[in-house]
Design an enzyme around this catalytic site. Structure first.
Site, PDB file in Angstrom:
ATOM      1  N   GLU A  74     -27.021  45.626  -0.671  1.00 55.86           N
ATOM      2  CA  GLU A  74     -25.601  45.675  -0.284  1.00 55.86           C
ATOM      3  C   GLU A  74     -24.864  46.715  -1.126  1.00 55.86           C
ATOM      4  OE1 GLU A  74     -23.692  42.250   1.145  1.00 55.86           O
ATOM      5  OE2 GLU A  74     -22.085  42.418  -0.336  1.00 55.86           O
ATOM      6  N   TYR A 121     -16.614  45.177   3.415  1.00 63.77           N
ATOM      7  CA  TYR A 121     -15.318  45.536   3.991  1.00 63.77           C
ATOM      8  C   TYR A 121     -14.266  45.143   2.973  1.00 63.77           C
ATOM      9  CZ  TYR A 121     -11.998  45.870   7.873  1.00 63.77           C
ATOM     10  OH  TYR A 121     -10.989  46.236   8.719  1.00 63.77           O
ATOM     11  N   TYR A 140     -22.941  29.309   2.609  1.00 59.85           N
ATOM     12  CA  TYR A 140     -22.647  28.981   1.205  1.00 59.85           C
ATOM     13  C   TYR A 140     -23.493  27.792   0.726  1.00 59.85           C
ATOM     14  CZ  TYR A 140     -18.837  32.002   2.486  1.00 59.85           C
ATOM     15  OH  TYR A 140     -18.126  33.093   2.941  1.00 59.85           O
ATOM     16  N   GLN A 181     -24.105  33.325   0.168  1.00 60.44           N
ATOM     17  CA  GLN A 181     -23.398  33.671  -1.057  1.00 60.44           C
ATOM     18  C   GLN A 181     -24.431  33.722  -2.185  1.00 60.44           C
ATOM     19  OE1 GLN A 181     -21.262  35.051  -2.802  1.00 60.44           O
ATOM     20  NE2 GLN A 181     -19.423  33.866  -2.301  1.00 60.44           N
TER      21      GLN A 181
HETATM   22  P1  FAD Z   1     -15.493  31.012   7.796  1.00 61.28           P
HETATM   23  O1  FAD Z   1     -16.849  30.916   8.353  1.00 61.28           O
HETATM   24  O2  FAD Z   1     -14.367  31.129   8.763  1.00 61.28           O
HETATM   25  O3  FAD Z   1     -15.286  29.734   6.860  1.00 61.28           O
HETATM   26  C1  FAD Z   1     -14.169  29.651   5.977  1.00 61.28           C
HETATM   27  C2  FAD Z   1     -13.879  28.201   5.700  1.00 61.28           C
HETATM   28  O4  FAD Z   1     -13.341  27.600   6.886  1.00 61.28           O
HETATM   29  C3  FAD Z   1     -15.113  27.375   5.337  1.00 61.28           C
HETATM   30  O5  FAD Z   1     -14.725  26.419   4.392  1.00 61.28           O
HETATM   31  C4  FAD Z   1     -15.492  26.693   6.659  1.00 61.28           C
HETATM   32  O6  FAD Z   1     -16.206  25.478   6.471  1.00 61.28           O
HETATM   33  C5  FAD Z   1     -14.118  26.456   7.253  1.00 61.28           C
HETATM   34  N1  FAD Z   1     -14.109  26.390   8.720  1.00 61.28           N
HETATM   35  C6  FAD Z   1     -14.755  27.191   9.584  1.00 61.28           C
HETATM   36  N2  FAD Z   1     -14.461  26.840  10.851  1.00 61.28           N
HETATM   37  C7  FAD Z   1     -13.584  25.788  10.773  1.00 61.28           C
HETATM   38  C8  FAD Z   1     -12.895  24.985  11.729  1.00 61.28           C
HETATM   39  N3  FAD Z   1     -13.062  25.180  13.040  1.00 61.28           N
HETATM   40  N4  FAD Z   1     -12.066  23.999  11.277  1.00 61.28           N
HETATM   41  C9  FAD Z   1     -11.881  23.793   9.949  1.00 61.28           C
HETATM   42  N5  FAD Z   1     -12.515  24.526   8.997  1.00 61.28           N
HETATM   43  C10 FAD Z   1     -13.344  25.513   9.402  1.00 61.28           C
HETATM   44  N6  FAD Z   1     -15.181  39.280   2.002  1.00 61.28           N
HETATM   45  C11 FAD Z   1     -14.599  40.485   2.249  1.00 61.28           C
HETATM   46  O7  FAD Z   1     -13.362  40.623   2.150  1.00 61.28           O
HETATM   47  N7  FAD Z   1     -15.343  41.575   2.632  1.00 61.28           N
HETATM   48  C12 FAD Z   1     -16.706  41.502   2.772  1.00 61.28           C
HETATM   49  O8  FAD Z   1     -17.358  42.499   3.114  1.00 61.28           O
HETATM   50  C13 FAD Z   1     -17.356  40.245   2.498  1.00 61.28           C
HETATM   51  N8  FAD Z   1     -18.693  40.098   2.648  1.00 61.28           N
HETATM   52  C14 FAD Z   1     -19.282  38.861   2.440  1.00 61.28           C
HETATM   53  C15 FAD Z   1     -20.673  38.722   2.638  1.00 61.28           C
HETATM   54  C16 FAD Z   1     -21.287  37.499   2.408  1.00 61.28           C
HETATM   55  C17 FAD Z   1     -22.771  37.364   2.653  1.00 61.28           C
HETATM   56  C18 FAD Z   1     -20.533  36.401   1.940  1.00 61.28           C
HETATM   57  C19 FAD Z   1     -21.200  35.085   1.628  1.00 61.28           C
HETATM   58  C20 FAD Z   1     -19.155  36.526   1.749  1.00 61.28           C
HETATM   59  C21 FAD Z   1     -18.514  37.752   2.008  1.00 61.28           C
HETATM   60  N9  FAD Z   1     -17.114  37.910   1.857  1.00 61.28           N
HETATM   61  C22 FAD Z   1     -16.528  39.138   2.107  1.00 61.28           C
HETATM   62  C23 FAD Z   1     -16.280  36.785   1.405  1.00 61.28           C
HETATM   63  C24 FAD Z   1     -15.734  35.985   2.613  1.00 61.28           C
HETATM   64  O9  FAD Z   1     -14.815  36.786   3.346  1.00 61.28           O
HETATM   65  C25 FAD Z   1     -15.020  34.740   2.048  1.00 61.28           C
HETATM   66  O10 FAD Z   1     -15.961  33.869   1.476  1.00 61.28           O
HETATM   67  C26 FAD Z   1     -14.117  34.000   3.024  1.00 61.28           C
HETATM   68  O11 FAD Z   1     -13.301  33.089   2.263  1.00 61.28           O
HETATM   69  C27 FAD Z   1     -14.820  33.182   4.088  1.00 61.28           C
HETATM   70  O12 FAD Z   1     -15.381  33.963   5.041  1.00 61.28           O
HETATM   71  P2  FAD Z   1     -16.359  33.289   6.170  1.00 61.28           P
HETATM   72  O13 FAD Z   1     -16.630  34.352   7.154  1.00 61.28           O
HETATM   73  O14 FAD Z   1     -17.477  32.611   5.518  1.00 61.28           O
HETATM   74  O15 FAD Z   1     -15.325  32.213   6.777  1.00 61.28           O
END
Ligand code: FAD
Length: 295
Positions: free
Chosen positions: A17, A49, A148, A179
């Site tokens: 990455e 991003y 996660y 993560q």
């Molecule tokens: P989601 O999948 O939307 O989940 C977020 C939270 O909402 C979780 O607690 C989930 O359980 C909950 N949730 C999901 N759906 C629902 C629902 N329907 N109702 C209630 N709760 C719900 N950040 C950046 O800014 N840029 C990057 O390039 C970046 N790359 C990453 C790469 C990886 C591999 C990882 C692990 C993280 C990365 N992040 C990045 C961080 C990420 O943006 C944050 O962790 C963010 O807070 C959550 O993103 P997510 O896509 O996992 O969210």
């Protein structure tokens, strides 16, 4: 090439990455570092991003450059929570035009401004919403999503987190990247639970080599990851000597990766943080393992 096809290979693979530049000023140095990482010929290179989308053009430029100049598959990250539907659509069209085939679809972290506003006014609330929009455009993109092993900090509990993870997969995520974690047992435990929950897509464990003592605090703050005593001792003992700490951090990450391969995981993702020397050292440590099948 689509990452889902790479993940079907029956051999040990390593991906790296990188992150995009924050300004024009360091664009060249970041591009050079990312090219050096791509020259190691990993299975793919992912490009993060910038939070809030400020560096979206750079993510695309770096991802395209890795693919076009080095012939290495790239994965462009995209976050949605602070964007409108129109902006996301424009970014997806730009990726399609640039020949990007793989997207890591993320929600992004909630900014203090967003936390104070009404979620009903947001165009995107969860990564699932973005994944659904990408799928609406057709099958041109292979979609990855985040997971996660130690629970997302916004989640009430692991059961809920895994339930929402399953929704992401049902919406169209084809593979998952974790993560960072520093204790492989936490990953194996998580893997067991998601498979039990019926999530069958490939999962890439994310390994962060800690090569400077001052990285530790930031890594824990951002990821909430548990630091095993074995790792803490290493930082306590070698942390004041940069060269020793780097060597020990690379060895610890290598050890985690070898254990993952030995337990049947085929593809591991390394948070290489624009450090070609660290990425290269880990790859060298695995030179007689990578590309081979041990069935
Ligand atoms: P989601 O999948 O939307 O989940 C977020 C939270 O909402 C979780 O607690 C989930 O359980 C909950 N949730 C999901 N759906 C629902 C629902 N329907 N109702 C209630 N709760 C719900 N950040 C950046 O800014 N840029 C990057 O390039 C970046 N790359 C990453 C790469 C990886 C591999 C990882 C692990 C993280 C990365 N992040 C990045 C961080 C990420 O943006 C944050 O962790 C963010 O807070 C959550 O993103 P997510 O896509 O996992 O969210």
């Amino acid at each position: 090439m689509k990452i889902i096809d790479i993940l079907k290979r029956d051999e040990c693979g390593l991906s790296f990455e990188v992150f995009p530049p924050k300004t024009d000023t360091n664009y060249e140095s970041v591009r050079t570092a990312t090219e050096e990482i791509a020259e190691l010929k990993p299975t793919f290179v992912s490009v993060t991003y910038g939070a809030g989308g400020g560096t979206s053009q750079y993510t695309l430029d770096i991802a395209r450059n890795i693919k076009e100049s080095k012939g290495v598959t790239s994965l462009a990250h995209l976050t949605c929570v602070s964007s409108t539907k129109d902006t996301v659509r424009m970014r997806l069209e730009a990726m399609e035009e640039a020949g990007i085939e793989n997207i890591m679809a993320l929600r992004g972290d909630l900014t203090p401004e967003l936390m104070e506003s009404d979620p009903d006014s947001w165009d995107y609330r969860y990564a699932t919403d973005l994944i659904a929009d990408i799928r609406d455009m057709g099958d041109n993109f292979c979609i990855g999503a985040a997971c996660y092993p130690e629970i997302h900090p916004d989640s009430v509990n692991q059961k809920e987190d895994i339930r929402h993870l399953k929704e992401k997969v049902e919406a169209g995520a084809e593979f998952l990247t974790t993560q960072m974690f520093f204790d492989n047992n936490l990953f194996y435990n998580f893997l067991y639970k998601i498979r039990e929950a019926g999530i069958t897509v490939p999962i890439l464990p994310g390994i962060m080599p800690i090569t400077r003592a001052n990285q530790v605090e930031r890594a824990i703050r951002l990821s909430g990851s548990f630091m095993p005593q074995r790792f803490k001792s290493l930082v306590d003992h070698f942390g004041n000597d940069p060269d020793a700490m780097k060597q020990a951090g690379i060895a610890y990450a290598t050890d985690q990766i070898i254990d993952l391969y030995a337990n049947g995981i085929k593809n591991v993702h390394v948070y290489s943080m624009n450090k070609p020397d660290v990425a290269g050292a880990i790859q060298d440590n695995l030179s007689d393992i990578l590309g081979k099948s041990f069935v």
